[in-house]
Design a protein around this motif. Structure first.
Motif, mmCIF file in Angstrom:
data_model
loop_
_atom_site.group_PDB
_atom_site.id
_atom_site.type_symbol
_atom_site.label_atom_id
_atom_site.label_comp_id
_atom_site.label_asym_id
_atom_site.label_seq_id
_atom_site.Cartn_x
_atom_site.Cartn_y
_atom_site.Cartn_z
ATOM 1 N N VAL A 202 0.839 -1.205 0.000
ATOM 2 C CA VAL A 202 0.000 0.000 0.000
ATOM 3 C C VAL A 202 0.872 1.253 0.000
ATOM 4 O O VAL A 202 0.587 2.229 -0.708
ATOM 5 N N ASP A 203 1.968 1.221 0.780
ATOM 6 C CA ASP A 203 2.868 2.373 0.811
ATOM 7 C C ASP A 203 3.477 2.649 -0.561
ATOM 8 O O ASP A 203 3.757 3.808 -0.896
ATOM 9 N N ARG A 204 3.694 1.595 -1.322
ATOM 10 C CA ARG A 204 4.250 1.746 -2.677
ATOM 11 C C ARG A 204 3.174 1.411 -3.701
ATOM 12 O O ARG A 204 3.395 0.636 -4.625
ATOM 13 N N ILE A 205 2.008 2.024 -3.543
ATOM 14 C CA ILE A 205 0.845 1.608 -4.335
ATOM 15 C C ILE A 205 1.046 1.833 -5.827
ATOM 16 O O ILE A 205 0.558 1.049 -6.649
ATOM 17 N N ILE A 206 1.788 2.868 -6.200
ATOM 18 C CA ILE A 206 2.025 3.109 -7.636
ATOM 19 C C ILE A 206 2.822 1.955 -8.234
ATOM 20 O O ILE A 206 2.486 1.440 -9.312
ATOM 21 N N ASP A 207 3.862 1.528 -7.534
ATOM 22 C CA ASP A 207 4.657 0.399 -8.016
ATOM 23 C C ASP A 207 3.843 -0.890 -7.992
ATOM 24 O O ASP A 207 3.974 -1.742 -8.881
ATOM 25 N N THR A 208 2.986 -1.027 -6.972
ATOM 26 C CA THR A 208 2.134 -2.216 -6.886
ATOM 27 C C THR A 208 1.181 -2.280 -8.075
ATOM 28 O O THR A 208 1.025 -3.335 -8.709
ATOM 29 N N LEU A 209 0.549 -1.168 -8.387
ATOM 30 C CA LEU A 209 -0.380 -1.131 -9.524
ATOM 31 C C LEU A 209 0.356 -1.397 -10.832
ATOM 32 O O LEU A 209 -0.161 -2.079 -11.725
ATOM 33 N N ARG A 210 1.572 -0.886 -10.937
ATOM 34 C CA ARG A 210 2.363 -1.122 -12.149
ATOM 35 C C ARG A 210 2.634 -2.613 -12.325
ATOM 36 O O ARG A 210 2.546 -3.149 -13.430
ATOM 37 N N GLY A 215 -4.957 -1.354 -15.909
ATOM 38 C CA GLY A 215 -6.389 -1.345 -15.601
ATOM 39 C C GLY A 215 -6.752 -1.501 -14.149
ATOM 40 O O GLY A 215 -7.924 -1.354 -13.783
ATOM 41 N N PHE A 216 -5.779 -1.774 -13.273
ATOM 42 C CA PHE A 216 -6.093 -1.975 -11.860
ATOM 43 C C PHE A 216 -6.210 -0.641 -11.130
ATOM 44 O O PHE A 216 -5.400 0.262 -11.322
ATOM 45 N N ALA A 217 -7.237 -0.526 -10.277
ATOM 46 C CA ALA A 217 -7.403 0.628 -9.390
ATOM 47 C C ALA A 217 -7.517 0.114 -7.962
ATOM 48 O O ALA A 217 -8.162 -0.901 -7.703
ATOM 49 N N PHE A 218 -6.878 0.818 -7.032
ATOM 50 C CA PHE A 218 -6.859 0.400 -5.637
ATOM 51 C C PHE A 218 -8.142 0.826 -4.946
ATOM 52 O O PHE A 218 -8.526 1.994 -4.998
ATOM 53 N N VAL A 219 -8.817 -0.108 -4.285
ATOM 54 C CA VAL A 219 -10.046 0.187 -3.549
ATOM 55 C C VAL A 219 -9.754 0.342 -2.060
ATOM 56 O O VAL A 219 -10.189 1.304 -1.429
ATOM 57 N N GLY A 220 -9.017 -0.608 -1.474
ATOM 58 C CA GLY A 220 -8.735 -0.465 -0.053
ATOM 59 C C GLY A 220 -7.960 -1.627 0.524
ATOM 60 O O GLY A 220 -7.826 -2.689 -0.085
ATOM 61 N N ARG A 221 -7.460 -1.385 1.728
ATOM 62 C CA ARG A 221 -6.727 -2.401 2.494
ATOM 63 C C ARG A 221 -7.538 -2.742 3.736
ATOM 64 O O ARG A 221 -8.150 -1.868 4.351
ATOM 65 N N GLN A 222 -7.555 -4.028 4.120
ATOM 66 C CA GLN A 222 -8.327 -4.487 5.270
ATOM 67 C C GLN A 222 -9.773 -3.974 5.173
ATOM 68 O O GLN A 222 -10.309 -3.345 6.086
#
Length: 339
Positions: A202-210, A215-222
């Motif tokens: 989550v802290d590195r969400i841009i790299d995670t999405l990459r 097409g992926f968008a982050f909705v939430g954690r826990q």
């Protein structure tokens, strides 16, 4: 005339349409300029190749050409010896004079130099060029995809999508999977706890999405769900904006166990019931584990009714992990008195 009059609304609609036309025209102009630049660079490279072959031009000629071209066109950039060498390599790599009909011609010049630097295999260059053009990869994304060998990982995760989803939808869902996921942008080793891994993603969400892909968008954690007074939390929830589907991701830092899929399937059912709308495709789940036995995964998937898949993840490569100081080494260094 009030601000809410039909005339004002009509003006706003016309302005929005004109803005879109301007943006489209600018994009078309940029594409046209890029196409002509790629045509020019390929032509220069092809000329150098031909002259070197026919007339025995030596390697020193590139430096001389760079000096003469910059003297003739002082306001034009791109005529350095290094760039001329790239042009020659470009013409050698794509020898067909119908270069403009190939995917590579749709890419900016910086992308092409990455392909030339990072890849030797022509088929792989074409594959990455086509993917970059189709998905609009930036130069950094292209670098990342090559470094993490995306061609071996895309659509590779074992899933039960073909068995539990409609044929067309199962193919689409499979396209958003990889195996393994390369998470080497995280400052973690193989002993990281699940919550630490989750927080780092989550802290590195841009790299995670990459790394997850286009097409992926982050909705939430826990993400919390209340089921008749019982609390449940989904590790990571994403939405795929192209396929219009929720993607539930659960993290396990150990080796795959069959019971993990039962929990994941439960979360997929929750999201499908609580969040999914009629226009959305089926929710799918993806379990990320540090290690897995593919035969055990295959048998486990066969007993699942929810659409789920299993993929492994890689943190730092073993060689890099081995070179890093241990926690004890760092503690000793911090506590050591300064001379």
């Amino acid at each position: 005339m009030s601000d809410s009059s039909p005339a004002v609304f009509g003006y706003a609609a016309a302005l929005a349409e004109l803005k879109q036309q301007v943006r489209a025209a600018r994009f078309a102009a940029q594409r046209s300029v890029n196409t002509e630049l790629i045509r020019l660079y390929w032509g220069i490279g092809a000329t150098i190749l031909q002259r070197q072959g026919d007339e025995g031009w030596g390697s020193n000629v590139i430096g001389r050409l760079a000096t003469d071209l910059r003297a003739e066109f002082p306001k034009m950039r791109g005529f350095s010896p290094r760039n001329l060498a790239y042009m020659r390599a470009f013409a050698a790599a794509w020898a067909d004079d119908q270069i403009l009909q190939q995917a590579v011609a749709q890419l900016p010049w910086g992308h092409i130099t990455v392909l030339l630097d990072r890849l030797d295999d022509h088929a792989l260059r074409d594959w990455y060029a086509a993917q970059a053009a189709a998905h609009g990869w930036s130069r950094n994304v292209l670098e990342h995809q090559i470094r993490s060998a995306a061609h071996t990982r895309l659509q590779a995760a074992p899933t039960n999508f073909a068995e539990v989803l409609p044929p067309g939808d199962s193919d689409l869902a499979q396209q958003i999977t990889k195996d393994p996921y390369v998470l080497d942008f995280l400052a973690l080793d193989g002993d990281a706890k699940e919550r630490h891994l989750e927080q780092a993603l989550v802290d590195r969400i841009i790299d995670t999405l990459r790394e997850l892909g286009e097409g992926f968008a982050f909705v939430g954690r826990q993400v919390h769900f209340d089921v008749d007074g019982d609390d449940f939390y989904v590790d990571l929830l994403f939405f795929h904006v192209e396929q219009l589907r929720y993607v539930v991701i659960e993290l396990k830092t150990g080796k795959f166990k069959p019971e993990y899929l039962g929990q994941l399937g439960f979360y997929v059912a929750l999201v499908d019931d609580k969040l999914r709308r009629s226009q959305h495709a089926d929710t799918v789940g993806l379990l990320l584990v540090a290690d897995k036995n593919d035969a055990v995964v295959r048998y486990s998937l066969g007993g699942q009714q929810a659409p789920v898949g299993v993929a492994s993840y890689d943190l730092l490569p073993p060689a890099v992990q081995a070179a890093l100081p241990s926690e004890d080494d760092l503690a000793s260094a911090l506590n050591r008195p300064v001379d």
